[in-house]
Design a protein around this motif. Structure first.
Motif, short mmCIF file in Angstrom:
data_model
loop_
_atom_site.label_atom_id
_atom_site.label_comp_id
_atom_site.label_asym_id
_atom_site.label_seq_id
_atom_site.Cartn_x
_atom_site.Cartn_y
_atom_site.Cartn_z
N GLN A 1 8.98 12.54 68.34
CA GLN A 1 8.60 12.54 67.03
C GLN A 1 6.97 12.15 67.01
O GLN A 1 6.08 12.62 66.20
CB GLN A 1 9.28 11.73 66.08
N ILE A 2 6.83 11.14 67.68
CA ILE A 2 5.23 10.71 67.87
C ILE A 2 4.35 11.63 68.39
O ILE A 2 3.37 11.83 67.86
CB ILE A 2 5.19 9.07 68.35
N TYR A 3 4.74 12.12 69.40
CA TYR A 3 3.81 13.05 70.26
C TYR A 3 3.90 14.41 69.38
O TYR A 3 2.71 14.75 69.54
CB TYR A 3 4.66 13.17 71.66
N SER A 4 4.56 14.77 68.94
CA SER A 4 4.73 16.03 68.04
C SER A 4 3.69 16.04 67.03
O SER A 4 2.87 17.18 66.92
CB SER A 4 6.01 16.32 67.63
N TYR B 1 -6.52 12.77 80.65
CA TYR B 1 -5.08 12.25 80.90
C TYR B 1 -4.16 13.06 80.51
O TYR B 1 -4.17 13.47 79.06
CB TYR B 1 -5.21 10.88 79.96
N THR B 2 -3.31 13.60 81.11
CA THR B 2 -2.28 14.41 80.67
C THR B 2 -1.18 13.79 79.73
O THR B 2 -0.16 12.84 80.46
CB THR B 2 -1.50 15.02 81.98
N MET B 3 -1.07 13.57 78.62
CA MET B 3 -0.33 13.02 77.61
C MET B 3 1.15 13.59 77.82
O MET B 3 2.34 12.85 77.87
CB MET B 3 -0.91 12.89 76.19
N VAL B 4 1.30 14.88 77.61
CA VAL B 4 2.55 15.62 77.54
C VAL B 4 2.65 16.88 78.26
O VAL B 4 1.29 17.60 78.44
CB VAL B 4 2.84 15.75 76.12
N GLU B 5 3.58 17.27 79.38
CA GLU B 5 3.66 18.48 79.93
C GLU B 5 5.00 18.84 79.83
O GLU B 5 5.97 18.20 79.83
CB GLU B 5 3.16 18.45 81.28
N GLY B 6 5.48 20.27 79.71
CA GLY B 6 6.71 20.72 79.90
C GLY B 6 6.59 22.26 79.86
O GLY B 6 5.58 22.66 79.49
N SER C 1 16.53 29.02 75.86
CA SER C 1 17.77 28.74 76.80
C SER C 1 17.70 27.38 77.52
O SER C 1 18.69 26.74 78.00
CB SER C 1 18.21 29.74 77.62
N TYR C 2 16.47 27.18 77.89
CA TYR C 2 16.24 25.85 78.82
C TYR C 2 14.77 25.40 78.38
O TYR C 2 13.95 26.08 77.80
CB TYR C 2 16.29 25.95 79.97
N GLY C 3 14.67 24.07 78.87
CA GLY C 3 13.35 23.44 78.69
C GLY C 3 13.25 22.01 79.46
O GLY C 3 14.25 21.49 79.55
N ASP C 4 11.94 21.48 79.39
CA ASP C 4 11.90 20.23 79.79
C ASP C 4 10.59 19.68 79.17
O ASP C 4 9.62 20.50 78.85
CB ASP C 4 11.72 20.12 81.46
N TRP C 5 10.43 18.35 79.04
CA TRP C 5 9.28 17.74 78.61
C TRP C 5 9.03 16.23 79.57
O TRP C 5 10.00 15.67 79.89
CB TRP C 5 9.53 17.30 77.31
N THR C 6 7.89 16.07 79.73
CA THR C 6 7.65 14.56 80.62
C THR C 6 6.48 14.20 79.74
O THR C 6 5.43 14.73 79.45
CB THR C 6 6.83 15.03 81.93
N PHE C 7 6.92 12.93 78.92
CA PHE C 7 5.77 12.03 78.49
C PHE C 7 5.37 11.08 79.12
O PHE C 7 5.90 10.36 79.79
CB PHE C 7 6.69 11.45 77.12
#
Length: 267
Positions: free
Chosen positions: A83-86, A149-154, A161-167
């Motif tokens: 929620q913060i990153y969004s 600086y890569t803050m979020v990636e995914g 149908s699928y997904g992933d996030w790295t914070f």
């Protein structure tokens, strides 16, 4: 959990202290008739806990339900990361995107009292998914800064149908990103969903703290693991019944019935 939260907010506060004055790009989409992909939210990486949010029985013998609810809603702290990153993703909605060689790019920046931050959000179109990445550059005007600086990636499948996030979190010693939390999920239909969320330690190494969430129709299961300790939570929205269990011993299982009253588990 405390160290992870400190690492996260040490980064987030860099922006939240600003009075946000946009200096973003106003360039139109370059040479493309199609629209850029919708800016993602992180709702797909969050468990459905509406059963606990919507039910608040007033009966006296509902200790088991409320204990299970407390454990389940406690795990919502994980989803608060998303929620913060969004909020930083949603800022891209006010900017135009540029398209080049299969990659959409949004660029926007903010400045206040000598401090400045620029953000580059990219969406790379793959065969059946989109690869997202958000990079920050920051300067406090007093000699402290970092770049790219890569803050979020995914990755998110086009059909959901699928997904992933790295914070990621910023290592203040190296000014480079380190994993803070990862989430991976699969979805098949509206009522078949699996999610795993994992936290990383202060050195960016995979830690022993994670939780899983599984929905199979009206049946829901959550498992929180920290080292060798486990907490299981189960509920069914068709029967309104459920239980929580501490550890692997079914003798530590605590159940409630369709009226949310404490009952024997019969195990």
């Amino acid at each position: 959990m405390k160290n992870y939260t400190i690492r996260l907010f040490s980064v987030i506060l860099l922006l939240s202290l600003f009075v946000w004055t946009s200096c973003g790009s106003d360039d139109p989409v370059s040479g493309m008739d199609e629209d850029p992909p919708a800016i993602p939210t992180f709702e797909d990486a969050e468990p459905d806990l509406s059963y606990f949010l919507d039910n608040n029985p007033k009966l006296q013998t509902t200790n088991n339900f409320y204990d299970g609810k407390s454990y389940a809603l406690g795990l919502m702290a994980f989803s608060q990361f998303g929620q913060i990153y969004s909020s930083f993703f949603s800022s891209a909605d006010t900017e135009e995107a540029e398209f080049d060689n299969g990659v959409w790019t949004w660029t926007y920046s903010y400045a206040f009292e000598g401090e400045s931050v620029s953000i580059v959000l990219t969406a790379q179109e793959l065969t059946d998914s989109i690869r997202w990445e958000m990079n920050w550059s920051y300067d406090d005007g007093q000699g402290n800064s970092f770049e790219d600086y890569t803050m979020v990636e995914g990755t998110m499948a086009n059909d959901g149908s699928y997904g992933d996030w790295t914070f990621n979190s910023l290592n203040p010693d190296t000014n480079t990103e380190e994993p803070l939390m990862t989430s991976e999920w699969t979805r098949s239909g509206d009522d078949q969903f699996e999610l795993e969320t994992r936290l990383y330690d202060d050195s960016g190494q995979e830690g022993e703290e994670f939780y899983t969430f599984v929905q199979d129709g009206t049946s829901f299961d959550m498992t929180y693991t920290y080292g060798t300790e486990n907490i299981y939570i189960h509920w069914d929205t068709s029967t309104q019944t459920g239980y929580y269990q501490i550890g692997n011993d079914s003798g530590n299982r605590f159940c409630w019935d369709s009226q949310f009253q404490d009952v024997s588990c019969g195990v």
